[in-house]
Design a protein around this motif. Sequence first.
Motif, short mmCIF file in Angstrom:
data_model
loop_
_atom_site.label_atom_id
_atom_site.label_comp_id
_atom_site.label_asym_id
_atom_site.label_seq_id
_atom_site.Cartn_x
_atom_site.Cartn_y
_atom_site.Cartn_z
N PRO A 93 -77.25 59.86 27.74
CA PRO A 93 -79.14 59.15 27.41
C PRO A 93 -79.28 59.30 26.00
CG PRO A 93 -79.46 60.43 29.08
CD PRO A 93 -77.94 60.73 29.34
N VAL A 94 -78.32 59.72 24.91
CA VAL A 94 -79.28 59.92 23.62
C VAL A 94 -78.68 58.92 22.74
CG1 VAL A 94 -79.22 62.40 24.16
CG2 VAL A 94 -76.50 61.48 23.58
N PRO A 95 -78.59 58.41 21.56
CA PRO A 95 -78.35 57.73 20.28
C PRO A 95 -76.96 58.29 20.43
CG PRO A 95 -79.94 58.81 19.07
CD PRO A 95 -80.28 58.99 21.29
N SER A 96 -75.47 57.25 20.16
CA SER A 96 -75.22 57.09 19.17
C SER A 96 -74.99 57.97 17.13
CB SER A 96 -73.53 56.55 19.32
OG SER A 96 -73.42 56.22 20.52
N LEU A 97 -74.30 59.44 16.94
CA LEU A 97 -74.65 59.85 15.95
C LEU A 97 -72.94 58.63 15.39
CD1 LEU A 97 -75.65 61.23 13.30
CD2 LEU A 97 -73.87 62.98 14.20
N LEU A 98 -73.80 57.48 14.07
CA LEU A 98 -72.77 57.03 13.43
C LEU A 98 -72.17 57.61 12.07
CD1 LEU A 98 -74.56 53.41 13.20
CD2 LEU A 98 -72.66 54.40 15.20
N GLY A 99 -72.98 58.94 11.58
CA GLY A 99 -72.47 59.35 10.03
C GLY A 99 -73.20 60.08 9.92
N SER A 100 -73.20 60.70 8.64
CA SER A 100 -74.09 61.41 8.44
C SER A 100 -73.48 61.25 6.40
CB SER A 100 -73.53 63.16 8.91
OG SER A 100 -72.73 63.90 7.99
N TYR A 101 -74.74 62.23 5.64
CA TYR A 101 -74.49 61.63 4.45
C TYR A 101 -74.95 63.35 3.99
CZ TYR A 101 -75.62 61.14 -0.25
OH TYR A 101 -75.85 61.59 -2.11
N ASP A 102 -74.47 64.42 3.23
CA ASP A 102 -74.57 65.40 3.17
C ASP A 102 -74.09 65.78 1.89
OD1 ASP A 102 -75.56 68.16 2.65
OD2 ASP A 102 -75.67 69.19 4.02
N ASP A 103 -75.29 65.96 0.51
CA ASP A 103 -74.33 66.38 -0.99
C ASP A 103 -75.15 67.69 -0.83
OD1 ASP A 103 -77.38 65.32 -1.48
OD2 ASP A 103 -76.99 64.11 -2.58
N ARG A 104 -75.03 68.21 -0.32
CA ARG A 104 -76.39 69.65 -0.59
C ARG A 104 -77.81 69.39 -1.04
NH1 ARG A 104 -73.65 71.29 3.19
NH2 ARG A 104 -74.56 73.91 2.54
N ALA A 108 -78.26 63.64 5.77
CA ALA A 108 -79.68 62.17 5.71
C ALA A 108 -78.27 61.58 7.31
CB ALA A 108 -78.78 60.91 6.00
N LEU A 109 -78.66 61.71 8.28
CA LEU A 109 -78.04 61.16 9.75
C LEU A 109 -78.65 60.20 10.66
CD1 LEU A 109 -78.55 64.38 11.83
CD2 LEU A 109 -77.24 64.07 10.38
N VAL A 110 -77.65 59.00 10.16
CA VAL A 110 -77.28 57.58 10.81
C VAL A 110 -77.47 57.94 12.36
CG1 VAL A 110 -76.37 55.50 10.23
CG2 VAL A 110 -76.35 57.09 8.18
N PHE A 111 -78.17 56.83 12.88
CA PHE A 111 -77.77 57.06 14.44
C PHE A 111 -77.48 55.23 14.87
CE2 PHE A 111 -79.53 60.40 14.21
CZ PHE A 111 -78.90 61.94 15.02
N GLU A 112 -77.35 54.98 15.97
CA GLU A 112 -77.76 53.00 16.67
C GLU A 112 -79.18 53.07 16.74
OE1 GLU A 112 -76.59 52.83 20.50
OE2 GLU A 112 -76.52 54.99 21.08
N ASP A 113 -79.21 52.35 16.68
CA ASP A 113 -80.52 51.84 16.89
C ASP A 113 -81.19 51.89 18.47
OD1 ASP A 113 -83.61 51.03 15.99
OD2 ASP A 113 -82.47 49.10 16.26
N VAL A 114 -82.39 52.22 19.12
CA VAL A 114 -82.85 52.40 19.98
C VAL A 114 -83.48 51.69 19.88
CG1 VAL A 114 -83.15 53.45 21.99
CG2 VAL A 114 -81.66 54.59 20.69
N ALA A 115 -83.70 50.08 20.78
CA ALA A 115 -84.53 49.35 21.05
C ALA A 115 -86.61 49.78 21.96
CB ALA A 115 -84.40 47.81 21.22
#
Length: 319
Positions: A93-104, A108-115
């Motif tokens: 029961p955790v939000p799915s991680l869709l991906g990340s961005y890291d330019d050092r 940034a972390l991007v997750f599914e939206d939980v309503a």
Amino acid sequence: MTTDNNAFTGSRRRPWHVLPSSVRAGIEEVLGGRVVGARSQPGGFSDGLAARLELADGRRAFAKAVDAGAAPGVAAFHRREAVVNGALPYGAPVPSLLGSYDDRGWVALVFEDVAGMLPVQPWREDELRRVLDALTGLSESLTPSPGLNCPDVSPRLGGWGRLADSPRSLAKLGVVAAGAARELDRHLALEAELPEAVAGETLTHGDLYPFNVLLTKEHVVVVDWPHAWTGPAYADLVMLLGSVALSGVDPERYAARHPLLRGVDPAAVDVLISAQAGFLLAAACGMDSADAGADPRLERPMTELGLASLRWLSLRGGR
């Protein structure tokens, strides 16, 4: 006690539009679409972005982002959270991680939206029972602990020894928690038993307070996993019940019948409760500034949560 969700919200959120264009573009690349709306979210204390995003094609997501130069500790948490979430089993029961961005420079972390919504504070009986019931399934899904491709972290427990070693912090403890200062020797003795008390094979959340729980119509979702560690299956339950004491309710009536504490040595539970209070009060007294950050709104909620755990410990009466 008249706490509310706003009492547990940081004061340094950054809106979407002030992020560097490269970071916004990186998040949009993860999502494969253009962001047309963003709404900052309450809960937690970290710097940076924490927002629900709306895309031009109607999809929604949740993103968090931080400037690593301005807040290196938070950036490290984000990087570890990406690893932890990637290892959590399907169906947890955790939000799915869709991906990340890291330019050092930015992470940034991007997750599914939980309503979902944060639990109402002070705790409502129906919501509390939902969350406590869900913790049993959560611990089962994370036992044995999935392998994490990152270094282990120490649990956010304990701090009495550090308080005892700092005259300045000890003096502050005498002001904000006079009873704890008088019983310091007892808490130091309990802290000595902490290494044995935290042994276990369950991946625990490690920061399970109401601001890291979302309630949907059907599910209880646990968010923000950078502080996960492997320990006993009941560790998160004990941590959450500390917030129940903050609502003016005796947590023991829930602890006494919860399946995760069935057969558990009461002395081990006492050790965890004391260690939880020690961590919070050490942070509030200035011992863990790197961990707590510089947000002035942290001191009061940490102190209140620490005192609530101590009230629970006193109500247990050395069971």
